[in-house]
Design a protein around this motif. Structure first.
Motif, PDB file in Angstrom:
ATOM      1  N   ASP A  88     -20.977  11.269   2.750  1.00 27.79           N
ATOM      2  CA  ASP A  88     -21.369  10.026   2.071  1.00 27.79           C
ATOM      3  C   ASP A  88     -20.569   8.877   2.663  1.00 27.79           C
ATOM      4  O   ASP A  88     -19.431   8.620   2.268  1.00 27.79           O
ATOM      5  N   TYR A 116     -34.302  10.544   7.989  1.00 28.70           N
ATOM      6  CA  TYR A 116     -33.885  10.177   6.644  1.00 28.70           C
ATOM      7  C   TYR A 116     -34.057  11.391   5.734  1.00 28.70           C
ATOM      8  O   TYR A 116     -35.076  12.087   5.783  1.00 28.70           O
ATOM      9  N   TYR A 117     -33.056  11.637   4.880  1.00 27.74           N
ATOM     10  CA  TYR A 117     -33.160  12.776   3.963  1.00 27.74           C
ATOM     11  C   TYR A 117     -32.397  12.465   2.683  1.00 27.74           C
ATOM     12  O   TYR A 117     -31.327  11.834   2.726  1.00 27.74           O
ATOM     13  N   VAL A 118     -32.949  12.923   1.536  1.00 29.80           N
ATOM     14  CA  VAL A 118     -32.262  12.867   0.258  1.00 29.80           C
ATOM     15  C   VAL A 118     -32.578  14.154  -0.498  1.00 29.80           C
ATOM     16  O   VAL A 118     -33.710  14.674  -0.438  1.00 29.80           O
ATOM     17  N   TYR A 119     -31.601  14.716  -1.189  1.00 29.46           N
ATOM     18  CA  TYR A 119     -31.766  16.028  -1.837  1.00 29.46           C
ATOM     19  C   TYR A 119     -32.809  15.999  -2.943  1.00 29.46           C
ATOM     20  O   TYR A 119     -33.412  17.029  -3.290  1.00 29.46           O
ATOM     21  N   GLU A 121     -35.730  14.828  -2.896  1.00 26.37           N
ATOM     22  CA  GLU A 121     -37.036  15.196  -2.351  1.00 26.37           C
ATOM     23  C   GLU A 121     -37.182  16.710  -2.279  1.00 26.37           C
ATOM     24  O   GLU A 121     -38.231  17.262  -2.611  1.00 26.37           O
ATOM     25  N   TYR A 167     -27.407  13.137   0.980  1.00 30.32           N
ATOM     26  CA  TYR A 167     -28.366  12.434   1.833  1.00 30.32           C
ATOM     27  C   TYR A 167     -27.783  12.321   3.231  1.00 30.32           C
ATOM     28  O   TYR A 167     -26.590  12.532   3.456  1.00 30.32           O
ATOM     29  N   TYR A 168     -28.631  11.974   4.168  1.00 28.95           N
ATOM     30  CA  TYR A 168     -28.162  11.561   5.489  1.00 28.95           C
ATOM     31  C   TYR A 168     -29.212  10.667   6.120  1.00 28.95           C
ATOM     32  O   TYR A 168     -30.363  10.597   5.658  1.00 28.95           O
ATOM     33  N   THR A 195     -37.244   8.067   2.445  1.00 29.60           N
ATOM     34  CA  THR A 195     -37.566   9.135   3.382  1.00 29.60           C
ATOM     35  C   THR A 195     -39.026   9.034   3.784  1.00 29.60           C
ATOM     36  O   THR A 195     -39.770   8.171   3.305  1.00 29.60           O
ATOM     37  N   ILE A 201     -33.532   6.953  -1.061  1.00 26.58           N
ATOM     38  CA  ILE A 201     -32.296   7.645  -0.722  1.00 26.58           C
ATOM     39  C   ILE A 201     -31.190   7.145  -1.641  1.00 26.58           C
ATOM     40  O   ILE A 201     -30.925   5.943  -1.721  1.00 26.58           O
ATOM     41  N   THR A 202     -30.542   8.082  -2.345  1.00 24.28           N
ATOM     42  CA  THR A 202     -29.459   7.749  -3.268  1.00 24.28           C
ATOM     43  C   THR A 202     -28.282   8.674  -3.017  1.00 24.28           C
ATOM     44  O   THR A 202     -28.410   9.734  -2.397  1.00 24.28           O
ATOM     45  N   THR A 203     -27.117   8.260  -3.542  1.00 31.35           N
ATOM     46  CA  THR A 203     -25.939   9.120  -3.467  1.00 31.35           C
ATOM     47  C   THR A 203     -26.023  10.179  -4.554  1.00 31.35           C
ATOM     48  O   THR A 203     -26.965  10.194  -5.363  1.00 31.35           O
TER      49      THR A 203
END
Length: 723
Positions: A88, A116-119, A121, A167-168, A195, A201-203
């Motif tokens: 992060d 782009y990735y967020v968990y 999803e 996320y990344y 994404t 995308i969030t922390t």
């Protein structure tokens, strides 16, 4: 009586020594204690370097290190993973100092992420599918040993336990660190990132990630990225045009050599033309100012100052006032009068300075290898820089890893500030983590680095002193040769170098030690000044500024005294203190000549450096811009055509400094020899002058031996006629 006391104040004039024929050969070692101290310090320096080479590891400073202290791409466990990923990156903006690291888990990876990735999803896809989706779980960026497809934890648990990143983003590898590259591709940095599946995308704490937040968190890395791109293009230009830059530098060497040879004819022209131009400009300025004043006076224009006019920056308003032109006229007239008076009283000394500059050109022409001498000290200095740089890196990498814990839950808001504290990797509480921050230095490492910095200054100044004393010995041999170039000894440069190394290492070490100490004090003041930048104590800031100015002036003064001390040591073989005293007293007995010579020489050499550098620089500019139509086929394709031009200008300036440093040493040595020649000799057959005929003509002096020989020849002719 007063003049005699004034003369004795700076010592007595040099007495004639019939055995003196130039630099003495029978001499002994000088300043032995300082020589021993210098050698001891070199031994200690080598010991410090050996400790650094034995215990240090530069890979710690070059390659990135993950949270567990593993060096990416270097340690066996991560040798195939050269890049470092941050879980992060927004947490980096929470620490008050960059030296406390980024309080987020960091792992080594084979390649930086490109999507782009967020968990959230992945959770939504698993919920919609009604079961575990290994394809989605394989997208997670996790710690070593964590298998997200094992099924022992849900995705939410993996994120909450900090086993995987929430996320990344697309990243670019910069010196092994994965830096977000989104700031190069988006236009509105305030928008929230999403994404490909249109998930925000969030922390892990639910904070939306925007371009601005990412750029703020990685500001120093982003700046480094843009600078790296420019540096890369510049480097490509240098590689493409390296041979042309070398050709221009070779041209600069040839031009410098020709210029020094021509100075014996052009030095006087440069000085007198400059004086005439200054007089003409001052005279015209005075005439024009008074003309404007009387013209406005006849028009009855007077100054009417209002509030707005007092503070106006409109200079055309002031130029319409007769008072302004009266002030200009009085100022230029005063300067013109002072300049004329100085010129009238110092014209003979200016002629002496010009003749000494010409004599320096003749000396260099008779000892051409003196122009090549600066290459040897330059190579030695490069070796010192390389050795000290490598030693400093190894010593800095001796320290062990330092770990810090934030003591605060990572899910805090983005505006919170983390108070990081030291920790051990196996002693952390739930909700916090203990990660690697940096390689710490102990007290003795700092002391070693300070000592190495001091030795760097001492060695660099020692090399400069060695070069100056060697040249002084060579040029003194030239001056004290009665019939030039017939009486110049063989290999004067090598003889000067041998005497310096064989007898005067201690003197060189002594002089360079003084300058090294002053430079260390200046470094300490610069450090103190940087610490006081945010302070409100104006008095402390003022005192530091004054001390910086004082020690800068002191360093210049000591360098001047050292140079003259080395000249006296090269000639007479005296120790540092005695040589410095003799040189100082000799200059003070002839202080006006010394000042005039110094300023005239500085002026001539400044013009020489400027003209050579400007000439080669302008030629390089027109060449690389393609203005020379005959050679357009030889011009390479460049990203920035100014890159090779700037390199050529810098290279030419360094070359002119090397060549004209020899010239400066020649003039200074000849000047001191000239002053002693005047004190020791009177032109009689027993005490003939060694100076050139040009100097004797200016001073209206003559060796009487020549006159007596002429009279003897005439008497013999008369006797023959009588017989």
């Amino acid at each position: 009586m007063g003049e005699e006391n004034e003369d004795k104040k700076y010592g007595e004039a040099k007495k004639h020594d019939p055995k003196f024929k130039g630099p003495i050969k029978n001499r002994s070692c000088t300043d032995i204690i300082c020589c021993i101290l210098f050698l001891v310090c070199i031994v200690v320096m080598v010991a410090c370097s050996a400790i650094g080479y034995a215990r240090g590891n530069p890979a710690k400073l070059v390659f990135p290190t993950d949270s567990g202290g593993n060096i990416c791409g270097y340690d066996k466990s991560v040798v195939s993973k050269p890049n470092l990923m941050y879980f992060d990156l927004l947490q980096c903006s929470k620490v008050q100092s960059i030296f406390l690291g980024c309080p987020t888990p960091q792992v080594c990876v084979e390649a930086c992420t490109t999507d782009y990735y967020v968990y959230l999803e992945s959770i939504a896809i698993e919920t919609a599918g009604g079961g575990q989706d290994n394809t989605e779980r394989n997208k997670l960026l996790c710690k070593y040993g964590v298998d997200p497809t094992a099924g022992t934890k849900s995705i939410q648990q993996l994120i909450s336990d900090e086993d995987c990143a929430a996320y990344y983003l697309p990243n670019t590898a910069i010196v092994g660190r994965c830096v977000p590259s989104i700031f190069l591709t988006i236009f509105d940095k305030s928008q929230e990132l999403v994404t490909s599946g249109n998930f925000k995308i969030t922390t892990a704490g639910g904070t939306p990630v925007t371009g601005n937040l990412i750029e703020t968190a990685s500001e120093y890395l982003a700046t480094f990225l843009s600078a790296t791109q420019v540096v890369e293009l510049v480097f490509k230009d240098i590689v493409t045009a390296w041979y042309l830059m070398l050709i221009f530098c070779a041209i600069a060497v040839v031009v410098c050599f020709i210029w020094i040879v021509l100075l014996r004819w052009f030095a006087g022209i440069l000085v007198w033309v400059s004086i005439v131009v200054v007089l003409a400009l001052l005279g015209f300025g005075c005439y024009y100012s008074y003309s404007q004043y009387y013209e406005l006076k006849n028009q009855n224009v007077t100054a009417e100052f209002g509030v707005s006019e007092l503070f106006t920056l409109n200079f055309s308003y002031y130029l319409r006032l007769r008072e302004t032109w009266l002030a200009f006229g009085c100022t230029t007239a005063t300067i013109l009068l002072i300049f004329l008076l100085i010129l009238i009283f110092l014209v003979s000394r200016i002629c002496i300075a010009i003749e000494l500059i010409k004599e320096g050109s003749r000396a260099i022409s008779n000892m051409v290898f003196t122009l090549l001498w600066p290459i040897i000290p330059f190579i030695i200095q490069l070796a010192v820089v390389a050795y000290m740089g490598a030693s400093a890196i190894y010593i800095a990498s001796i320290g062990g890893p330092e770990y810090y814990s934030n003591g605060t839950d990572v899910a805090n808001s983005i505006n919170s500030v983390l108070d990081r504290v030291p920790c051990t990797p196996d002693n952390t509480t739930v909700g916090s983590f203990c990660d690697f921050v940096r390689y710490g230095g102990t007290d003795y490492i700092i002391a070693m680095e300070v000592f190495m910095l001091f030795m760097f200054f001492w060695l660099m100044n020692f090399v400069v002193a060695l070069g100056q004393m060697t040249l002084a010995g060579a040029f003194a041999s030239y001056y004290w040769a009665f019939e030039k170039p017939k009486d110049i000894p063989a290999f004067p440069l090598m003889s000067g170098f041998y005497r310096s190394i064989r007898y005067h290492l201690g003197t060189l070490a002594f002089g360079s030690l003084i300058i090294a100490i002053i430079q260390m004090i200046r470094v300490a003041l610069e450090y103190l000044d940087s610490k006081l930048k945010g302070a409100e104590n104006k008095v402390a800031k003022f005192m530091v500024k004054c001390l910086k100015c004082f020690f800068a002036c002191l360093e210049k003064l000591i360098k001047f005294l050292n140079r003259n001390a080395y000249i006296m040591t090269a000639v007479y073989g005296k120790n540092f203190c005695t040589a410095a005293k003799d040189a100082f007293f000799l200059i003070m007995r002839n202080v006006v000549r010394a000042v005039v010579l110094d300023k005239v020489t500085d002026y001539v050499l400044f013009l020489s450096k400027f003209m050579v550098t400007a000439g080669v620089g302008v030629g390089a500019y027109f060449w690389f811009q393609g203005k020379v139509s005959l050679f357009t086929q030889f011009i390479p394709v460049l990203n920035y055509y100014l890159t090779p031009v700037i390199v050529v200008i810098l290279g030419t300036y360094l070359i002119t400094c090397c060549f004209f440093s020899v010239y400066t040493m020649a003039v200074d040595t000849l000047f001191l020899c000239f002053l002693e020649d005047l004190e020791m000799h009177d032109g009689s057959p027993e005490k003939p002058y060694y100076m050139s005929k040009g100097l004797m003509k200016i001073l209206r002096k003559k060796n009487k031996k020549e006159k007596k020989e002429n009279e003897t020849d005439g008497n013999e002719d008369k006797a023959k006629e009588e017989k």
